[in-house]
Scaffold this active site. Structure first.
Site, PDB file in Angstrom:
ATOM      1  CD  GLU A 225      -7.358   2.057   5.758  1.00  0.00           C
ATOM      2  OE1 GLU A 225      -7.335   1.123   6.520  1.00  0.00           O
ATOM      3  OE2 GLU A 225      -6.550   2.923   5.280  1.00  0.00           O
TER       4      GLU A 225
ATOM      5  CD  GLU B 128      -2.107   0.992   2.436  1.00  0.00           C
ATOM      6  OE1 GLU B 128      -2.867   0.461   3.382  1.00  0.00           O
ATOM      7  OE2 GLU B 128      -3.684   1.978   2.549  1.00  0.00           O
TER       8      GLU B 128
HETATM    9  C1  LER Z   1      -3.644   1.442   5.864  1.00  0.00           C
HETATM   10  O1  LER Z   1      -4.291   0.818   4.730  1.00  0.00           O
HETATM   11  C2  LER Z   1      -3.693   2.986   5.792  1.00  0.00           C
HETATM   12  O2  LER Z   1      -4.129   3.518   4.976  1.00  0.00           O
HETATM   13  C3  LER Z   1      -2.731   3.467   6.811  1.00  0.00           C
HETATM   14  O3  LER Z   1      -3.597   5.073   6.962  1.00  0.00           O
HETATM   15  C4  LER Z   1      -3.379   3.251   8.660  1.00  0.00           C
HETATM   16  O4  LER Z   1      -2.813   3.962   9.083  1.00  0.00           O
HETATM   17 MN    MN Z   2      -5.860   2.354   3.565  1.00  0.00          MN
END
Ligand code: LER
Ligand code: MN
Length: 281
Positions: free
Chosen positions: A249, A155
Protein backbone atom coordinates in the site's frame (compact mmCIF):
# COMPACT_ATOMS: atom_id res chain seq x y z
CA UNK A 1 4.24 -15.50 3.18
CA UNK A 2 2.37 -14.33 0.14
CA UNK A 3 2.72 -11.05 -1.72
CA UNK A 4 -0.11 -8.72 -2.65
CA UNK A 5 -0.83 -5.15 -3.58
CA UNK A 6 -3.73 -2.77 -3.10
CA UNK A 7 -5.82 -2.01 -6.18
CA UNK A 8 -9.04 -0.04 -6.53
CA UNK A 9 -12.19 -2.07 -6.92
CA UNK A 10 -14.47 -1.13 -9.85
CA UNK A 11 -16.42 1.18 -7.50
CA UNK A 12 -13.38 3.34 -6.60
CA UNK A 13 -12.16 5.78 -9.26
CA UNK A 14 -8.89 6.71 -7.56
CA UNK A 15 -6.94 5.57 -4.53
CA UNK A 16 -3.94 7.65 -3.47
CA UNK A 17 -2.16 4.49 -2.23
CA UNK A 18 -3.44 1.99 -4.82
CA UNK A 19 -1.36 0.53 -7.63
CA UNK A 20 -1.62 -0.45 -11.28
CA UNK A 21 -3.28 1.41 -14.14
CA UNK A 22 -6.11 0.45 -16.46
CA UNK A 23 -9.51 -1.11 -15.97
CA UNK A 24 -10.17 -3.40 -13.02
CA UNK A 25 -9.74 -6.42 -15.29
CA UNK A 26 -6.44 -5.06 -16.64
CA UNK A 27 -5.14 -4.43 -13.13
CA UNK A 28 -5.94 -7.98 -12.07
CA UNK A 29 -4.21 -9.34 -15.19
CA UNK A 30 -1.14 -7.18 -14.58
CA UNK A 31 -0.93 -8.33 -10.95
CA UNK A 32 -1.04 -11.92 -12.12
CA UNK A 33 1.58 -11.38 -14.83
CA UNK A 34 3.92 -9.71 -12.34
CA UNK A 35 3.69 -12.71 -10.03
CA UNK A 36 1.60 -11.34 -7.20
CA UNK A 37 -0.34 -13.94 -5.21
CA UNK A 38 -3.33 -11.71 -4.55
CA UNK A 39 -4.89 -8.29 -4.88
CA UNK A 40 -6.21 -6.40 -1.92
CA UNK A 41 -9.40 -4.64 -2.92
CA UNK A 42 -10.11 -1.05 -1.98
CA UNK A 43 -13.89 -0.77 -2.08
CA UNK A 44 -16.34 1.99 -1.21
CA UNK A 45 -19.83 0.61 -1.74
CA UNK A 46 -20.53 -3.08 -2.41
CA UNK A 47 -23.98 -2.09 -3.76
CA UNK A 48 -22.19 -0.55 -6.77
CA UNK A 49 -20.29 -3.73 -7.57
CA UNK A 50 -21.10 -6.77 -9.65
CA UNK A 51 -20.01 -9.28 -7.02
CA UNK A 52 -19.99 -12.28 -9.37
CA UNK A 53 -17.93 -10.46 -11.98
CA UNK A 54 -15.32 -9.44 -9.40
CA UNK A 55 -15.12 -13.02 -8.13
CA UNK A 56 -14.88 -14.44 -11.64
CA UNK A 57 -12.18 -11.95 -12.69
CA UNK A 58 -10.04 -12.95 -9.72
CA UNK A 59 -10.67 -16.66 -10.22
CA UNK A 60 -9.76 -16.49 -13.92
CA UNK A 61 -6.45 -14.87 -12.99
CA UNK A 62 -5.88 -17.38 -10.19
CA UNK A 63 -5.54 -14.58 -7.65
CA UNK A 64 -6.82 -14.33 -4.11
CA UNK A 65 -8.34 -11.25 -2.53
CA UNK A 66 -6.75 -11.51 0.92
CA UNK A 67 -8.29 -8.36 2.32
CA UNK A 68 -10.82 -5.65 1.61
CA UNK A 69 -9.70 -2.19 2.69
CA UNK A 70 -12.40 0.17 3.88
CA UNK A 71 -10.57 3.52 4.07
CA UNK A 72 -12.63 4.98 1.23
CA UNK A 73 -15.88 4.48 3.18
CA UNK A 74 -14.47 7.21 5.38
CA UNK A 75 -12.31 9.00 2.80
CA UNK A 76 -15.07 9.50 0.22
CA UNK A 77 -18.36 9.11 2.13
CA UNK A 78 -17.28 10.19 5.63
CA UNK A 79 -18.67 7.00 7.18
CA UNK A 80 -17.21 6.10 10.57
CA UNK A 81 -17.98 4.15 13.73
CA UNK A 82 -16.95 6.64 16.39
CA UNK A 83 -19.03 9.72 15.75
CA UNK A 84 -21.62 11.64 17.77
CA UNK A 85 -23.93 11.51 14.72
CA UNK A 86 -26.17 8.45 15.27
CA UNK A 87 -27.47 8.45 11.70
CA UNK A 88 -23.93 8.48 10.33
CA UNK A 89 -23.01 5.66 12.69
CA UNK A 90 -25.97 3.55 11.51
CA UNK A 91 -25.02 4.10 7.88
CA UNK A 92 -21.40 3.21 8.67
CA UNK A 93 -22.52 -0.04 10.31
CA UNK A 94 -24.77 -0.95 7.38
CA UNK A 95 -22.03 -0.26 4.82
CA UNK A 96 -19.43 -2.16 6.87
CA UNK A 97 -21.81 -5.10 7.11
CA UNK A 98 -22.20 -5.05 3.33
CA UNK A 99 -18.40 -5.12 2.96
CA UNK A 100 -18.24 -8.07 5.36
CA UNK A 101 -20.82 -9.94 3.27
CA UNK A 102 -18.81 -9.15 0.13
CA UNK A 103 -15.66 -10.46 1.83
CA UNK A 104 -17.47 -13.69 2.67
CA UNK A 105 -18.74 -13.97 -0.92
CA UNK A 106 -15.23 -13.44 -2.33
CA UNK A 107 -13.73 -15.89 0.17
CA UNK A 108 -11.69 -12.95 1.38
CA UNK A 109 -9.72 -13.53 4.50
CA UNK A 110 -10.13 -10.16 6.14
CA UNK A 111 -11.93 -6.82 6.35
CA UNK A 112 -9.84 -4.02 7.80
CA UNK A 113 -10.94 -1.22 10.09
CA UNK A 114 -8.58 1.72 9.82
CA UNK A 115 -9.80 5.27 9.36
CA UNK A 116 -13.34 3.83 9.33
CA UNK A 117 -13.19 3.75 13.11
CA UNK A 118 -13.50 7.55 13.41
CA UNK A 119 -12.04 9.63 16.23
CA UNK A 120 -12.36 9.71 19.99
CA UNK A 121 -11.95 13.50 20.17
CA UNK A 122 -15.23 13.89 18.24
CA UNK A 123 -17.01 12.39 21.27
CA UNK A 124 -16.02 15.18 23.68
CA UNK A 125 -19.23 16.34 25.35
CA UNK A 126 -21.08 13.12 24.40
CA UNK A 127 -19.27 10.60 26.58
CA UNK A 128 -16.54 10.68 29.20
CA UNK A 129 -15.34 7.28 28.08
CA UNK A 130 -15.03 7.19 24.28
CA UNK A 131 -12.62 4.21 24.44
CA UNK A 132 -15.36 2.03 25.93
CA UNK A 133 -17.77 3.21 23.25
CA UNK A 134 -15.15 2.22 20.65
CA UNK A 135 -14.79 -1.20 22.30
CA UNK A 136 -18.57 -1.73 22.10
CA UNK A 137 -18.87 -0.57 18.49
CA UNK A 138 -15.87 -2.57 17.26
CA UNK A 139 -17.24 -5.59 19.16
CA UNK A 140 -20.51 -5.20 17.25
CA UNK A 141 -18.67 -5.25 13.91
CA UNK A 142 -16.54 -8.23 15.00
CA UNK A 143 -19.65 -10.19 16.06
CA UNK A 144 -21.36 -9.60 12.70
CA UNK A 145 -18.16 -10.63 10.91
CA UNK A 146 -17.78 -13.76 13.06
CA UNK A 147 -21.24 -14.88 11.95
CA UNK A 148 -19.95 -14.67 8.34
CA UNK A 149 -16.60 -16.31 9.13
CA UNK A 150 -14.71 -13.11 8.34
CA UNK A 151 -11.82 -11.84 10.48
CA UNK A 152 -11.59 -8.12 11.25
CA UNK A 153 -8.17 -6.46 11.27
CA UNK A 154 -7.74 -3.20 13.14
CA UNK A 155 -5.04 -1.06 11.61
CA UNK A 156 -2.92 1.07 13.93
CA UNK A 157 -2.65 4.43 12.18
CA UNK A 158 -0.15 7.21 12.85
CA UNK A 159 -1.07 10.26 14.91
CA UNK A 160 -1.40 12.56 11.90
CA UNK A 161 -4.30 10.55 10.45
CA UNK A 162 -6.12 9.16 13.50
CA UNK A 163 -6.39 9.83 17.23
CA UNK A 164 -6.56 6.34 18.69
CA UNK A 165 -4.84 2.99 18.11
CA UNK A 166 -1.59 4.44 16.81
CA UNK A 167 0.70 1.49 17.51
CA UNK A 168 0.73 -2.22 18.29
CA UNK A 169 0.42 -1.69 22.07
CA UNK A 170 -2.80 0.30 21.57
CA UNK A 171 -4.06 -2.22 19.02
CA UNK A 172 -3.44 -5.18 21.30
CA UNK A 173 -5.22 -3.34 24.11
CA UNK A 174 -8.30 -2.91 21.91
CA UNK A 175 -8.10 -6.56 20.80
CA UNK A 176 -7.97 -7.65 24.46
CA UNK A 177 -10.79 -5.30 25.52
CA UNK A 178 -13.08 -6.50 22.71
CA UNK A 179 -12.18 -10.13 23.38
CA UNK A 180 -13.34 -11.52 20.01
CA UNK A 181 -11.53 -14.49 18.50
CA UNK A 182 -11.89 -13.06 14.97
CA UNK A 183 -10.34 -9.66 15.81
CA UNK A 184 -6.67 -9.01 15.08
CA UNK A 185 -4.37 -6.37 13.67
CA UNK A 186 -3.30 -5.27 10.24
CA UNK A 187 0.15 -3.81 10.60
CA UNK A 188 1.33 -1.15 8.16
CA UNK A 189 5.09 -0.62 8.13
CA UNK A 190 4.63 3.04 7.22
CA UNK A 191 2.62 3.73 10.38
CA UNK A 192 4.85 1.46 12.48
CA UNK A 193 7.94 3.37 11.39
CA UNK A 194 6.37 6.52 12.86
CA UNK A 195 4.71 5.14 16.00
CA UNK A 196 6.35 1.90 17.15
CA UNK A 197 9.70 2.01 18.95
CA UNK A 198 10.82 -1.15 17.13
CA UNK A 199 9.03 -2.58 14.11
CA UNK A 200 10.47 -6.04 14.79
CA UNK A 201 9.51 -6.08 18.49
CA UNK A 202 6.01 -4.86 17.68
CA UNK A 203 5.51 -7.51 15.00
CA UNK A 204 6.54 -10.13 17.55
CA UNK A 205 4.26 -8.60 20.20
CA UNK A 206 1.30 -8.87 17.83
CA UNK A 207 2.25 -12.49 17.09
CA UNK A 208 -0.69 -14.56 15.94
CA UNK A 209 -2.93 -11.49 16.09
CA UNK A 210 -1.00 -10.05 13.16
CA UNK A 211 -3.44 -10.96 10.39
CA UNK A 212 -2.10 -8.90 7.50
CA UNK A 213 0.84 -6.58 6.74
CA UNK A 214 0.95 -3.47 4.58
CA UNK A 215 4.43 -2.87 3.24
CA UNK A 216 5.85 0.48 2.22
CA UNK A 217 9.24 2.00 2.74
CA UNK A 218 9.88 4.84 5.21
CA UNK A 219 8.79 7.43 2.63
CA UNK A 220 5.75 5.34 1.68
CA UNK A 221 7.27 4.54 -1.68
CA UNK A 222 8.05 1.02 -2.92
CA UNK A 223 10.32 -1.14 -0.72
CA UNK A 224 13.92 -0.20 -1.40
CA UNK A 225 13.09 3.47 -2.03
CA UNK A 226 13.58 4.47 1.62
CA UNK A 227 15.54 3.35 4.65
CA UNK A 228 13.58 0.51 6.28
CA UNK A 229 15.51 -2.68 6.99
CA UNK A 230 13.36 -5.16 5.07
CA UNK A 231 15.77 -8.06 5.52
CA UNK A 232 15.28 -7.76 9.27
CA UNK A 233 11.52 -7.25 8.95
CA UNK A 234 11.04 -10.24 6.62
CA UNK A 235 13.27 -12.39 8.85
CA UNK A 236 11.13 -11.42 11.86
CA UNK A 237 7.90 -12.33 10.05
CA UNK A 238 9.40 -15.64 8.93
CA UNK A 239 10.57 -16.35 12.50
CA UNK A 240 7.07 -15.67 13.78
CA UNK A 241 5.74 -18.26 11.36
CA UNK A 242 3.67 -15.54 9.73
CA UNK A 243 1.68 -17.13 6.89
CA UNK A 244 -0.32 -14.11 5.79
CA UNK A 245 0.17 -11.50 3.11
CA UNK A 246 2.66 -8.72 2.81
CA UNK A 247 0.75 -6.33 0.63
CA UNK A 248 1.96 -3.09 -0.94
CA UNK A 249 0.00 0.00 0.00
CA UNK A 250 2.27 2.70 -1.35
CA UNK A 251 2.42 5.99 -3.18
CA UNK A 252 2.17 5.12 -6.88
CA UNK A 253 5.57 6.64 -7.62
CA UNK A 254 7.04 7.14 -10.17
CA UNK A 255 3.83 5.70 -11.67
CA UNK A 256 1.32 3.02 -10.57
CA UNK A 257 2.74 0.25 -12.78
CA UNK A 258 6.44 0.88 -12.13
CA UNK A 259 5.77 0.98 -8.38
CA UNK A 260 4.12 -2.46 -8.63
CA UNK A 261 7.06 -3.86 -10.63
CA UNK A 262 9.65 -2.41 -8.24
CA UNK A 263 7.76 -3.81 -5.25
CA UNK A 264 7.54 -7.40 -6.45
CA UNK A 265 11.16 -7.38 -7.64
CA UNK A 266 12.39 -6.10 -4.29
CA UNK A 267 10.19 -8.33 -2.15
CA UNK A 268 10.91 -11.53 -4.08
CA UNK A 269 14.66 -10.84 -3.97
CA UNK A 270 14.70 -10.09 -0.23
CA UNK A 271 12.21 -12.63 1.10
CA UNK A 272 13.74 -15.24 3.38
CA UNK A 273 17.06 -13.39 3.14
CA UNK A 274 17.97 -15.01 -0.15
CA UNK A 275 18.06 -13.61 -3.66
CA UNK A 276 15.27 -14.63 -6.03
CA UNK A 277 16.35 -17.26 -8.52
CA UNK A 278 13.60 -16.90 -11.05
CA UNK A 279 12.83 -13.18 -10.96
CA UNK A 280 9.33 -12.11 -11.78
CA UNK A 281 7.13 -14.46 -13.75
C1 LER B 1 -4.88 2.53 5.15
O1 LER B 1 -4.51 1.19 5.09
C2 LER B 1 -3.80 3.41 5.64
O2 LER B 1 -2.73 2.95 5.92
C3 LER B 1 -4.05 4.83 5.77
O3 LER B 1 -2.85 5.54 5.99
C4 LER B 1 -4.75 5.44 4.60
O4 LER B 1 -4.98 6.78 4.87
MN1 MN C 1 -2.31 0.79 5.56
Amino acid sequence: MKVGLVICGPDVAYGPLALLSGTFEEKVQKARDLGYDGVELMVRDPAELDWSHVKQTLAQAGLEAPQIVTGELFGVDGLCLITPDDDLYQRAVERTQAVIKLAAFLDCAIVNVGRLRGRLDWMAGYTDDPWTLAVERIAGIAAFAAAHNVPIALEPINRYEADFIANVDDGMRMVADVGAANLGLMLDLFHMNIEDASIENSLRAAGERCLHVHIADSNRRFPGAGHLDFDSIFATLADMGYQGYISAEIIPWPDPDTAAVKTIQYVRSHMNGRPATSGIR
